[in-house]
Design an enzyme around this catalytic site. Structure first.
Site, short mmCIF file in Angstrom:
data_model
loop_
_atom_site.label_atom_id
_atom_site.label_comp_id
_atom_site.label_asym_id
_atom_site.label_seq_id
_atom_site.Cartn_x
_atom_site.Cartn_y
_atom_site.Cartn_z
CB SER A 1 67.63 10.69 7.82
OG SER A 1 67.34 10.28 9.14
CG ASN A 2 70.74 10.46 3.83
OD1 ASN A 2 71.16 11.57 3.55
ND2 ASN A 2 71.21 9.77 4.87
CE LYS B 1 72.14 5.48 9.88
NZ LYS B 1 71.25 6.27 9.00
CB SER C 1 73.49 8.95 12.89
OG SER C 1 73.01 7.93 12.04
N GLY D 1 76.66 5.26 11.70
CA GLY D 1 75.68 5.96 10.89
C GLY D 1 76.26 6.99 9.95
CB VAL E 1 73.43 2.80 7.71
CG1 VAL E 1 72.37 3.40 6.79
CG2 VAL E 1 73.06 1.37 8.09
#
Length: 333
Positions: free
Chosen positions: A83-84, A202, A204, A228, A245
């Site tokens: 996403s980043n 992962k 989040s 996450g 992450v």
């Protein structure tokens, strides 16, 4: 001609698997076998921000510069196209080239996780194969969500099972309900953890109770849970998470690796003190100011942040000051 095209298409995952296995052997690593334990995912993984030029083209020179700086930090590996990394804003050929660029620059002892989730199962399989060909070690597959009302447990299990079956590299589930509006059901996670090519998740979501239950319910499987976000790293480790992450690692990689070490060594008081100082900066570069905030903070710590790709807008001067104050108040600037 049509038959030939269909034949090549059907063989593509197999050919990619052979190519990937050969490349792993050339790099001095053995090819993972189904009967062997999966890759060790313990440690910190920054989800890399994708650098763009002032004209919003991918800036590969700046990407390599950031990778050079990250090489001195003891990360377990890197995540590309999360996403980043502004993954939804990259064209398919850009996604593959970014992974190739990172693979060329990444030390061979570090893992490369690459986002390959698409809305359809077929597109996800095709991109996952491309990520393997580009040098990824693990495919990070976000939940399809456009038709979220139809994404039942059965539909999601079928989707990930098909991807896991076809992927020439191990697959990691990616649950990010803040972006997708969809929380991967626990029943689906438990079922998918039994797949021999699905090695972890992962998560989040930030629900520590749920994360602990994931660890507990999959304890008999070769399956690892990664937090996450840096905001709940210590808490996630306390319930059995293997690693993290976290966006903040793009900015404060060394402190996060230190927090990881303190938790593993059982130095809980020191870990708690450090965790407290990371909560507000983490919130600032995630929920509060998002990727524009993350990229602005990167610049203060010697990395290239640069612009985001439209329609993401830069921070206002007042937001920049607020972001800086958050880092300063916690002793980072």
């Amino acid at each position: 001609m049509a038959f030939s095209t269909r034949l090549i298409s059907s063989l593509r995952p197999t050919l990619a698997a052979l190519h990937w296995a050969a490349s792993r052997q050339c790099r001095g690593l053995s090819t993972p076998q189904r009967s062997e334990p999966s890759l060790n995912l313990g440690g910190i993984f920054p989800p890399l921000a994708t650098p763009f030029s002032p004209t919003q083209e991918v800036d590969y020179a700046q990407l390599e510069g950031n990778l050079h700086r990250y090489a001195s930090i003891p990360f377990r590996g890197l995540v590309v196209l999360g996403s980043n990394g502004e993954y939804p804003y990259l064209a398919p050929h850009e996604r593959v080239e970014v992974v190739s660029c990172v693979r060329r620059a990444l030390p061979r002892d570090r893992l490369l996780l690459a986002g390959s989730g698409c809305e359809s199962t077929q597109a996800t399989i095709e991109l996952t194969v491309s990520m393997a060909e580009a040098g990824a070690d693990v495919a990070l597959v976000v939940t399809p969500c456009y038709y979220r009302g139809a994404m039942t447990t059965a539909a999601l299990v079928h989707h990930y099972t098909e991807v896991g079956d076809a992927s020439p590299i191990p697959v990691m589930l990616y649950n990010v309900p803040a972006n997708t509006g969809l929380d991967l059901p626990m029943e689906a996670i438990i079922t998918l953890a039994q797949h021999s090519n699905i090695i972890g998740i992962k998560d989040s979501g930030g629900d520590i109770t749920r994360m602990g239950l994931m660890v507990h319910k999959t304890r008999q499987e070769d399956f690892q849970v990664l937090a996450g976000s840096a905001g709940f790293l210590l808490a996630s480790y306390s319930v059995g998470a293997s690693g993290s992450v976290c966006a903040l690692a793009n900015v404060l990689g060394d402190p996060l690796c230190q927090l990881d070490r303190l938790c593993r060594e059982g130095q809980w008081q020191e870990a708690r003190d450090l965790q407290h100082r990371l909560i507000e900066p983490n919130t600032a570069v995630t929920r509060r100011f998002g990727i524009p905030g993350l990229k602005k903070a990167m610049e203060w710590f010697g990395y290239y942040g640069g612009p985001c790709r439209a329609p993401l807008a830069p921070l206002s001067p007042s937001q920049v000051e607020e972001l800086r104050s958050t880092f300063s108040a916690n002793g980072w600037l």
